[in-house]
Design an enzyme around this catalytic site. Structure first.
Site, PDB file in Angstrom:
ATOM      1  CE1 TYR A 108       4.266  -5.295  -5.436  1.00 15.81           C
ATOM      2  CE2 TYR A 108       4.080  -3.639  -3.705  1.00 15.81           C
ATOM      3  CZ  TYR A 108       3.982  -4.955  -4.129  1.00 15.81           C
ATOM      4  OH  TYR A 108       3.595  -5.920  -3.242  1.00 15.81           O
ATOM      5  CB  ALA A 109       0.033  -3.583  -6.273  1.00 15.50           C
ATOM      6  CG  ASN A 110       3.354  -0.013  -2.769  1.00 15.46           C
ATOM      7  OD1 ASN A 110       3.838   0.346  -3.840  1.00 15.46           O
ATOM      8  ND2 ASN A 110       4.100  -0.376  -1.740  1.00 15.46           N
ATOM      9  CE  LYS A 111       6.250   2.611  -5.170  1.00 15.13           C
ATOM     10  NZ  LYS A 111       6.288   1.235  -4.730  1.00 15.13           N
ATOM     11  CB  VAL A 112      -0.296   7.333  -7.346  1.00 13.75           C
ATOM     12  CG1 VAL A 112      -1.550   8.083  -7.784  1.00 13.75           C
ATOM     13  CG2 VAL A 112       0.158   7.811  -5.973  1.00 13.75           C
TER      14      VAL A 112
END
Ligand code: PLP
Length: 374
Positions: free
Chosen positions: A180-184
């Site tokens: 997801y977009a908040n992952k590294v």
């Protein structure tokens, strides 16, 4: 005042070029070669044999639990302080989620927490590495081996985290990452399943694609899902997984700045910068407001919101989730550390897109709030 999102992603030229090239190549669906390339690169970076790209981390967990053959009558131990996806995958298989408490210092479930809730029906544990740290894995893994328990490892929040000298995501019988977009490493929405057993990888691929039969398309002996990842998503992830060491060290540097800023502040408990077995990867930077602080977590979040600074509360424990309790899918238990972290913990803007100036503004706003309330 400019808003500071809780997780601003960082997209470089390399990602833009890769996505444009994919578009130009005409590959849009999951059939594109980019998907297999991302799978190989992800498996390699995590010291695994096989990667299976999926449409989300939630999808990856659904598949992992089903692929291990867990079902009615089985119990799966897992930390209570985690996302609902972990419990719903177990529930969907027909097995029962059994949540355990966690450590007040590093916020992860350790061996004694799992041991406290094991029964003769326990078949597996779902390890979740929380907020950038992991528990001491060796004792947990020798215990699961001794008892013959399967291990699903959810390393969504542990990209770039090494336990001793091995990457998280390389320990479970099967491991799952959210992208997801908040992952590294992110594909916007997406997920990755990793394992070393050929048969398990084949089963995961089949479940990801509606269990189509190779010999006779459109005839099915089992029911799977359409959990496929598109070529466009994979194209976005490829340059990032190649730069994982760099991205992980930038993430760590961001976390260290927060750590230095808040380590002496008596009103907050923060996770250690390192433990004897891991350096904090700081997926997000958490603050736990101590009961004696003179203000609540929610008051601090509201004040930061007024300054247009995004935050998130810590997870709500699975054992307190109405969706599970009201349907009798989980036993009502008391898990005191999880309960206090769920009420007192929050995390600050931690995305790779956070500028130094914005991070200074966040630190300044938190410190000003503390000064006004003490
Ligand atoms: C530990 C963990 N597992 C699973 C998920 C679910 O992933 P997704 O949002 O890609 O479905 C998340 C999402 O943040 C997560 O943090």
């Amino acid at each position: 005042m400019k808003p500071i999102p809780v997780n601003a992603p960082h997209v470089s030229e390399a990602e833009r070029d890769a996505v444009l090239e994919c578009l130009t190549s005409g590959w849009l669906s999951s059939e594109g070669p980019q998907v297999a390339e991302l799978e190989r690169a992800f498996a390699h970076a995590t010291q695994r044999e096989f990667g299976v790209a999926v449409s989300s981390g939630t999808a990856g967990l659904d598949i992992a639990i089903r692929a291990l053959g867990l079902g009615p009558g089985d119990e799966v131990l897992l930390p209570s302080l985690t996302i609902i996806s972990c419990a719903r995958a177990i529930v969907e298989s027909g097995a029962k989620p059994v949540p355990v408490d966690c450590d007040p210092t590093d916020w992860n479930a350790h061996l004694h927490h799992f041991q406290a809730r094991v029964t003769s029906r326990t078949r597996a544990i779902l390890l979740v590495h929380l907020y950038g740290l992991c528990a001491d894995l060796d004792p947990i893994l020798s215990w699961t081996k001794e008892r013959g328990l399967a291990v699903v490892e959810d390393a969504s929040q542990a990209q770039g985290l090494l336990y001793k000298d091995r990457p998280c995501g390389s320990f479970g019988d099967i491991s799952v990452f959210s992208l997801y977009a908040n992952k590294v490493v992110t594909t916007g929405e997406g997920g990755m399943i990793l394992c070393n057993a050929d048969a398990l990888a084949v089963r995961c691929r089949s479940l990801r694609n509606l269990c189509f039969e190779p010999a006779r398309r459109f005839r099915h002996h089992d029911l799977g899902w359409n959990y496929r990842m598109t070529a466009l998503q994979a194209a976005l992830g490829i340059p990032q997984i190649r730069r994982l060491p760099d991205l992980a060290s930038r993430k760590r540097a961001l976390g260290e700045v927060y750590h230095d800023a808040f380590k002496g502040t008596g009103v907050f408990q923060i996770a250690p910068s390192s433990t004897p077995y891991a350096a904090n990867a700081y997926w997000v930077f958490g603050l736990v407001v101590r009961p004696e602080a003179g203000f609540s977590r929610d008051e601090l979040m509201a004040a930061l919101d007024e300054e247009r600074i995004g935050t998130r509360p810590f997870f709500c424990g699975l054992h307190e989730q109405p969706a599970l309790l009201e349907r009798h899918l989980i036993d009502p238990v008391s898990l005191p550390i999880t309960e206090s972290l769920a009420r007192q913990g929050l995390y600050l803007p931690s995305g790779l897109g956070l500028s130094q100036d914005d991070q200074k503004r966040v630190i300044g706003a938190v410190k000003a709030f503390v000064a006004d309330h003490s």
